[in-house]
Scaffold this motif. Structure first.
Motif, PDB file in Angstrom:
ATOM      1  N   ASN A 169       0.838  -1.376   0.006  1.00 38.26           N
ATOM      2  CA  ASN A 169       0.430  -0.249   0.268  1.00 38.26           C
ATOM      3  C   ASN A 169       0.980   1.212   0.176  1.00 38.26           C
ATOM      4  O   ASN A 169       2.149   1.478   1.072  1.00 38.26           O
ATOM      5  N   GLN A 170       0.906   2.211  -1.190  1.00 36.99           N
ATOM      6  CA  GLN A 170       1.056   3.352  -0.899  1.00 36.99           C
ATOM      7  C   GLN A 170       0.531   5.024  -0.288  1.00 36.99           C
ATOM      8  O   GLN A 170       1.354   5.801   0.347  1.00 36.99           O
ATOM      9  N   THR A 171      -0.044   4.306   0.107  1.00 38.40           N
ATOM     10  CA  THR A 171      -1.174   5.530   0.887  1.00 38.40           C
ATOM     11  C   THR A 171      -0.639   6.018   2.530  1.00 38.40           C
ATOM     12  O   THR A 171      -0.722   6.671   3.376  1.00 38.40           O
ATOM     13  N   HIS A 172      -0.276   4.368   2.865  1.00 38.84           N
ATOM     14  CA  HIS A 172      -0.516   4.211   4.869  1.00 38.84           C
ATOM     15  C   HIS A 172       0.670   3.534   4.982  1.00 38.84           C
ATOM     16  O   HIS A 172       0.654   2.872   4.168  1.00 38.84           O
ATOM     17  N   ALA A 173       1.823   3.985   5.813  1.00 38.46           N
ATOM     18  CA  ALA A 173       3.119   3.095   5.763  1.00 38.46           C
ATOM     19  C   ALA A 173       2.639   1.594   6.636  1.00 38.46           C
ATOM     20  O   ALA A 173       1.455   2.132   7.598  1.00 38.46           O
ATOM     21  N   PRO A 174       2.367   0.373   6.291  1.00 34.59           N
ATOM     22  CA  PRO A 174       2.915  -0.707   6.697  1.00 34.59           C
ATOM     23  C   PRO A 174       2.626  -1.300   8.021  1.00 34.59           C
ATOM     24  O   PRO A 174       1.811  -1.293   8.691  1.00 34.59           O
ATOM     25  N   ALA A 175       3.772   0.091   8.466  1.00 35.93           N
ATOM     26  CA  ALA A 175       3.778   0.235   9.959  1.00 35.93           C
ATOM     27  C   ALA A 175       2.580   0.118  10.696  1.00 35.93           C
ATOM     28  O   ALA A 175       2.593   0.093  12.322  1.00 35.93           O
ATOM     29  N   LYS A 176       1.799   1.246  10.463  1.00 39.16           N
ATOM     30  CA  LYS A 176       0.869   1.809  11.030  1.00 39.16           C
ATOM     31  C   LYS A 176      -0.885   1.308  11.063  1.00 39.16           C
ATOM     32  O   LYS A 176      -1.673   1.215  11.171  1.00 39.16           O
ATOM     33  N   LEU A 177      -0.363   0.343  10.344  1.00 40.18           N
ATOM     34  CA  LEU A 177      -1.368  -0.624   9.864  1.00 40.18           C
ATOM     35  C   LEU A 177      -1.972  -2.522  10.127  1.00 40.18           C
ATOM     36  O   LEU A 177      -2.322  -3.213  10.527  1.00 40.18           O
ATOM     37  N   LEU A 178       0.030  -3.111  10.052  1.00 41.42           N
ATOM     38  CA  LEU A 178       0.123  -3.957  10.415  1.00 41.42           C
ATOM     39  C   LEU A 178      -0.135  -4.982  11.782  1.00 41.42           C
ATOM     40  O   LEU A 178      -1.244  -5.840  11.669  1.00 41.42           O
ATOM     41  N   LEU A 179      -0.129  -4.207  12.916  1.00 37.72           N
ATOM     42  CA  LEU A 179       0.070  -3.842  14.247  1.00 37.72           C
ATOM     43  C   LEU A 179      -1.649  -4.378  14.538  1.00 37.72           C
ATOM     44  O   LEU A 179      -2.610  -4.927  15.231  1.00 37.72           O
ATOM     45  N   PRO A 180      -2.303  -2.791  13.870  1.00 36.89           N
ATOM     46  CA  PRO A 180      -3.948  -2.970  14.047  1.00 36.89           C
ATOM     47  C   PRO A 180      -4.482  -4.105  13.210  1.00 36.89           C
ATOM     48  O   PRO A 180      -5.896  -4.276  13.802  1.00 36.89           O
ATOM     49  N   LEU A 181      -4.056  -4.491  12.108  1.00 38.48           N
ATOM     50  CA  LEU A 181      -4.820  -5.641  11.906  1.00 38.48           C
ATOM     51  C   LEU A 181      -4.649  -6.864  12.293  1.00 38.48           C
ATOM     52  O   LEU A 181      -5.474  -7.876  12.775  1.00 38.48           O
ATOM     53  N   ASN A 182      -3.770  -6.661  13.564  1.00 36.03           N
ATOM     54  CA  ASN A 182      -3.226  -8.281  13.889  1.00 36.03           C
ATOM     55  C   ASN A 182      -4.768  -7.690  15.245  1.00 36.03           C
ATOM     56  O   ASN A 182      -5.380  -9.544  15.915  1.00 36.03           O
ATOM     57  N   TYR A 183      -4.536  -7.034  16.145  1.00 37.93           N
ATOM     58  CA  TYR A 183      -4.782  -6.503  17.034  1.00 37.93           C
ATOM     59  C   TYR A 183      -6.377  -6.877  16.714  1.00 37.93           C
ATOM     60  O   TYR A 183      -7.229  -7.158  17.463  1.00 37.93           O
ATOM     61  N   ALA A 184      -6.654  -6.482  15.536  1.00 33.88           N
ATOM     62  CA  ALA A 184      -8.330  -6.668  15.451  1.00 33.88           C
ATOM     63  C   ALA A 184      -9.200  -8.389  15.234  1.00 33.88           C
ATOM     64  O   ALA A 184      -9.723  -8.475  15.318  1.00 33.88           O
ATOM     65  N   ALA A 185      -8.174  -8.861  14.475  1.00 32.37           N
ATOM     66  CA  ALA A 185      -8.154 -10.100  14.208  1.00 32.37           C
ATOM     67  C   ALA A 185      -8.157 -10.914  15.934  1.00 32.37           C
ATOM     68  O   ALA A 185      -8.446 -12.091  15.820  1.00 32.37           O
TER      69      ALA A 185
END
Length: 575
Positions: free
Chosen positions: A121-137
């Motif tokens: 993804n080019q819009t947001h840094a992966p570091a700002k999405l991957l950990l929240p994605l993990n917690y949501a799961a």
């Protein structure tokens, strides 16, 4: 020595082994159960009865049926949630979708399928999405009985104690509050995570690749700059080794000689750039035959930890060659085959024909991506899988057909339409989970039968010194949470349940709220990157540091705990 003390010593040794990572959790649990048999605490038939538990069989069938679910288009559709929206809106859409999907399928599959999409993804840094994605799961796993293996494991203990089985949606009210409040918190604080998209080659492109110059190579006799080794896109020459002497940084005018070892730092897609150089033999080249590359995350309990690829004879043992190694955001130096491996290291592998069937994969690696990347069901079979899964769940909820029986029929149907095959079932059979749960059921029974659980419950009540049953409920929750961060969620649930049940019996209260303290406490894997499989996956993929998990995980754990402690007693009254 009394049976209580014998069992206590065995359990203390078990916990110590789990914390120290002396062996895999499955090996330690089975050895603990075996020791109770050798000490005469239990006969062989009683020791093995846990392996035929209905809840365990349901869990196995669910894991196997989910193989087909992972190959449908359902997981791929989640990638559409990552668009050009603002970070909070992206987190909201991604968080809700991930939580809903993980409520009825494997968390690991959900996270693994989205890691690549998030990183591109080019819009947001992966570091700002991957950990929240993990917690949501993780949060989504609290919504239903099949949301996580821990829920089914606790249900096995519940049935074994002759209590009313946990309902499919019994967790849902508390789970909804956790999901909503958790996603709101992520929307508010995820932006505090650092942007790991940096420009320096060593940090943004951390894979270490190694190659050596052949005697007949056209590179011999020319300088580094003349060979255009300084002009490679996303691939940087960081070190040259000649006759055992390492040269770092490498001077541009250094003339290459036959036998020189070149070490590069680069992205995964940069590996193919090495093909353009005649006579440059890169590590793992002989194993590569055009197959897809595989990324494998090293497990904390792996036998590879603390050794090197050469000493472990990796190529011979796994029928695979390691082309590159990555250690989070840290640059690696030295020979690829000589690096001492650590938990969480990501190995870029060219697999041989028998790699995917190696029995050591499940114990040595926390996650493997790439094995089935090219496998996708056509739309007709994909829809049949989704329809069959939905019908199975609905039939169970409506008490038309027991979940285990429905999953047997579903699995037979999946085999009939070719959505799964016997090779996949054998490779994905959750033997580690079977051993852990089966052994844990036997140990839990012994804790109750010998009175050890009651002794531990009395000890907890003595520490609380008359603070009441609510304090005991809170104590059970936090003991489970701490064990989860130290020794993984399934092991924590196995050790906490007998004590929670004994505390409820001592107070003469409904065991349900205390059981729920174990259920939700065992799912609270937020702070340590090593406490849960998906934590370790995003830890490497997002170039996170331990401090990043504390930064986001500690507020999440505090909020999660506050919700559990306040909402569970309302939904599940003590009396």
């Amino acid at each position: 020595m009394s049976e209580v003390w014998q069992l206590a010593i065995i359990l203390i040794a078990l916990v110590g082994g789990l914390v120290a990572g002396l062996a895999s959790p499955a090996a330690l649990f089975f050895f603990a159960l075996l020791t109770t048999y050798l000490f005469g605490l239990v006969d062989i038939s009683s020791a093995l009865v846990g392996f035929t538990n209905n809840g365990l069989i349901t869990l196995i069938l669910l894991v196997l049926a989910a193989i087909a679910l992972e190959k449908t288009s359902l997981l791929a559709r989640l990638s559409q949630m990552i668009g050009n929206s603002s970070l909070p809106m992206t987190l909201a859409k991604l968080g809700v979708s991930t939580a809903l999907l993980s409520s009825f399928t494997n968390n690991t599959a959900v996270v693994a399928s989205l890691i690549g999409v998030v990183r591109r993804n080019q819009t947001h840094a992966p570091a700002k999405l991957l950990l929240p994605l993990n917690y949501a799961a993780i949060l989504g796993g609290t919504l239903t009985l099949i949301g996580t293996s821990t829920n089914l494991i606790v249900n096995s203990f519940v049935e074994n104690a002759n209590l009313k089985p946990l309902g499919f949606f019994e967790f849902t009210l508390v789970g909804i509050v956790l999901v909503v409040s958790g996603i709101v918190l992520l929307m508010l604080i995820a932006n505090t995570l650092p942007d790991r998209r940096v420009d320096t080659a060593e940090e943004s492109l951390p894979y270490l690749l190694e190659a050596h110059v052949a005697d007949t190579s056209a590179l011999v006799g020319k300088s580094v700059v003349d060979n255009r080794l300084r002009a490679l896109k996303k691939l940087y020459l960081v070190e040259l080794e000649r006759s055992g002497i390492r040269i770092c940084p490498v001077p541009p005018q250094l003339v290459l000689q036959a036998g020189d070892v070149l070490r590069f730092s680069g992205a995964v897609e940069s590996v193919e750039l090495l093909h353009q150089f005649d006579g440059l033999e890169w590590f793992g080249k002989q194993q590569a035959k055009g197959q897809n590359l595989v990324e494998a995350v090293l497990s904390p309990a792996s036998k590879l930890v603390g050794t090197s690829l050469k000493d472990a004879r990796f190529r011979e043992e796994y029928d695979a060659a390691v082309m590159a190694i990555r250690r989070g955001h840290l640059p690696l130096k030295g020979g690829l085959g000589d690096i001492e491996l650590q938990p969480g290291d990501v190995l870029l592998i060219t697999p041989g024909d028998s790699f995917s069937t190696n029995p050591r994969l499940t114990t040595d690696f926390a996650a493997i991506s790439g094995l089935d990347l090219s496998v996708r069901l056509d739309s007709k079979r994909s829809n049949l899988v989704l329809f069959g899964f939905a019908i199975t769940i609905l039939a169970s909820i409506a008490n038309i057909l027991p979940l285990a029986k429905g999953l047997v029929l579903l699995l037979l149907g999946l085999l009939a339409i070719g959505a799964v095959n016997m090779t996949e079932i054998k490779r994905r059979f959750p033997i580690e989970l079977v051993v852990i749960v089966g052994s844990a059921l036997g140990l839990a029974n012994l804790m109750l039968e010998t009175g050890l659980a009651d002794v531990m419950a009395q000890g907890m009540l003595g520490v609380l010194n008359g603070y009441g049953y609510f304090a005991a409920f809170v104590g059970i929750y936090f003991v489970t949470l701490i064990l989860t961060e130290l020794i993984t969620n399934n092991a924590a649930a196995a050790l906490s349940f007998p004590v929670a049940y004994a505390v409820a019996v001592n107070y003469g209260l409904d065991p349900r709220p205390f059981i729920m303290a174990v259920v939700f406490g065992a799912s609270a894997s937020f702070i340590s990157p090593y406490s849960y499989q998906t934590n370790l996956m995003v830890f490497n993929a997002g170039n996170y540091k331990f401090s990043d998990f504390v930064r986001l995980g500690l507020p999440m754990s505090v909020l999660y705990s506050a919700v559990v402690i306040s909402v569970v007693p309302i939904v599940f009254p003590f009396k």
